[in-house]
Design a protein around this motif. Structure first.
Motif, mmCIF file in Angstrom:
data_model
loop_
_atom_site.group_PDB
_atom_site.id
_atom_site.type_symbol
_atom_site.label_atom_id
_atom_site.label_comp_id
_atom_site.label_asym_id
_atom_site.label_seq_id
_atom_site.Cartn_x
_atom_site.Cartn_y
_atom_site.Cartn_z
ATOM 1 N N GLY A 82 0.837 -1.198 0.000
ATOM 2 C CA GLY A 82 0.000 0.000 0.000
ATOM 3 C C GLY A 82 0.865 1.238 0.000
ATOM 4 O O GLY A 82 0.468 2.274 0.520
ATOM 5 N N GLY B 244 0.905 11.035 9.918
ATOM 6 C CA GLY B 244 0.226 10.439 8.765
ATOM 7 C C GLY B 244 -1.206 10.928 8.665
ATOM 8 O O GLY B 244 -1.780 11.468 9.634
ATOM 9 N N GLY B 245 -1.773 10.709 7.469
ATOM 10 C CA GLY B 245 -3.185 11.030 7.285
ATOM 11 C C GLY B 245 -4.026 10.227 8.265
ATOM 12 O O GLY B 245 -5.088 10.673 8.707
ATOM 13 N N LEU C 108 -7.023 11.816 10.490
ATOM 14 C CA LEU C 108 -8.420 11.360 10.399
ATOM 15 C C LEU C 108 -8.922 10.873 11.758
ATOM 16 O O LEU C 108 -10.079 11.100 12.133
ATOM 17 C CB LEU C 108 -8.516 10.220 9.376
ATOM 18 N N TRP D 120 -11.398 1.803 2.362
ATOM 19 C CA TRP D 120 -10.270 1.612 3.285
ATOM 20 C C TRP D 120 -10.837 1.333 4.684
ATOM 21 O O TRP D 120 -11.553 2.183 5.235
ATOM 22 C CB TRP D 120 -9.425 2.873 3.266
ATOM 23 N N ASN E 206 -13.551 9.215 0.807
ATOM 24 C CA ASN E 206 -12.157 9.007 0.381
ATOM 25 C C ASN E 206 -12.108 9.048 -1.150
ATOM 26 O O ASN E 206 -12.690 8.207 -1.802
ATOM 27 C CB ASN E 206 -11.670 7.645 0.918
ATOM 28 N N LYS F 156 1.828 9.185 0.124
ATOM 29 C CA LYS F 156 1.715 8.561 -1.201
ATOM 30 C C LYS F 156 2.267 9.479 -2.291
ATOM 31 O O LYS F 156 2.921 9.026 -3.216
ATOM 32 C CB LYS F 156 0.268 8.188 -1.502
#
Ligand SMILES: Cc1ncc(COP(=O)(O)O)c(C=O)c1O
Length: 401
Positions: free
Chosen positions: A37, A97-98, A102, A123, A169, A236
């Motif tokens: 991923g 991180g995202g 979140l 996800w 998303n 990413k």
């Protein structure tokens, strides 16, 4: 023995596959890993150089809990340049991180009795975070027939008096699907009317293959700025998954609550990482384009290879770096019953690591990550096709026996 909330969640199933592939590779087994991923590219050199410089300058201490002012300004400037939206550092938090961005937002916005709408195949973390916030996830489904597009009507039909939030998303993992600007506009108009929050997970925002209009921040900010949360990540776009840097943009009161929460859990994101992320966001962006071009090339190539076996049905994703393949023709009650069985057999017998659809609430599908070299992708697709064709031979032999 354990707290009640632990019963509501399990270990991220995508991480399970990755761990198993890593274990076998460490033993020297020749695994083709299509489970990843994360980008296979190295972090761009100017980004790593900024981190080296940070260490050399002894920029190695705590920073402000919510992130350095420099880093927050870099995020705000990026979103202004990309989407034309105006945010200030007080409306910005830098997180690990995202994922943490979140999570902070979910915990600060949702609670017992709230319903939160999100979409599947998707996800899994988004659903688990809603549950961890004691709220109830309400899942709307997208369909392979129209390439997993998220339609406004589907979301609007799920609205109820207790709906407190909608988590979207786009581009989506595992489908690569985008929500259209028109669909988001219709959802936002209704959400604004009902005072419902919209959280957008923009983790793959820089990985969109065609010049498709995707100004989701612009649409939300124009309609419902005080109920919008934008979560993004350097992971990413800049091949920085291990650095752990993401962010949330939202109303100052929410960001302040996220800051308080983060101050009692992880505190600031690694100081060195923040310097690297500033270089990523403010430096030349051609590295992003170069990676995107390579992903596009791989996507098209793998789709062509897979077309040799028409029962491996797959649409071309609009974004991210996954193919979501319908493999239901190869499942049967007296053979491989689920895609988890199929993925396990592929790992054990064909030595290919690939993520089963059950991980994304989509039985019947496999997620193939093309964040690996073309040579590996060719070896992997060859092995998959040979494996599924051998299943026919076995089934034929069993029927004839
Ligand atoms: C859809 C989606 N959102 C968010 C993330 C979080 O990534 P990170 O925490 O590395 O920013 C991921 C990671 O796989 C993802 O697939």
């Amino acid at each position: 023995m354990l707290a009640e909330r632990t019963k509501r969640i399990g270990v991220s199933p995508t991480m399970k596959v990755a761990a198993e592939a890593m274990r076998l590779k460490a033993q020297g087994v020749d695994i083709v890993d299509l489970g990843a991923g994360e980008p296979d590219f190295p972090t761009p050199p100017h980004v790593s150089a900024a981190a080296h410089a940070a260490i050399d300058a002894n920029f190695t201490k705590y920073t402000t809990n919510s992130g350095t002012d420099e880093m927050k300004r870099a995020v705000c400037a990026r979103y202004k340049a990309d989407y034309g939206v105006e945010y200030t550092p007080a409306e910005t938090i830098i997180s690990a991180g995202g994922k943490q961005a979140l999570y902070n937002a979910a915990l600060c916005l949702f609670g017992a009795g709230d319903e939160v709408i999100t979409h599947m195949p998707g996800w899994p973390t988004l659903v688990e975070q809603i549950k961890l916030a004691d709220a109830t996830p309400v899942i709307v489904r997208t369909r392979a027939e129209d390439n997993f597009r998220l339609h406004a009507e589907t979301i609007l039909a799920a609205l109820a008096p207790r709906t407190r939030g909608i988590v979207i998303n786009s581009p989506g993992n595992p489908t690569g699907a985008l929500i259209s600007e028109d669909d988001l506009t219709r959802v936002a108009d209704e959400a604004a009317r009902r005072d419902i929050w919209i959280l957008v997970d923009l983790c793959y925002e820089r990985l969109i293959y065609e010049p498709t209009p995707h100004n989701l921040p612009g649409i939300l900010v124009a309609r419902m700025r005080d109920r919008t949360v934008l979560c993004g990540s350097s992971s990413k776009a800049y091949a920085m998954t291990g650095w752990r840097c993401g962010w949330a943009l939202g109303p100052a009161a929410l960001i302040s609550a996220c800051n308080a929460l983060q101050s009692h859990s992880t505190s600031n994101v690694c100081s060195i990482t923040q310097k690297a992320a500033v270089a990523a966001l403010t430096g030349p962006q051609d590295c992003v384009t170069a990676m995107l071009d390579e992903y596009r090339n791989r996507r098209d190539q793998v789709c062509e290879w897979l077309a040799a076996e028409p029962r491996l049905r797959v649409g071309k994703p609009e974004g991210a770096f996954y193919l979501f393949i319908d493999v239901s023709d190869f499942l049967s009650p007296d053979g491989l019953r689920t895609t988890s069985d199929l993925a396990q057999a592929l790992l054990d017998e064909a030595r290919v690591a690939i993520t089963p659809g059950e991980a994304f609430d989509a039985p019947g599908f496999l997620r193939l990550s093309y964040a690996t070299s073309l040579a590996e992708l060719q070896r992997g697709t060859d092995r998959i096709i040979a494996f599924v064709r051998a299943l026919d031979v076995q089934a034929g032999a069993a029927a004839g026996a």
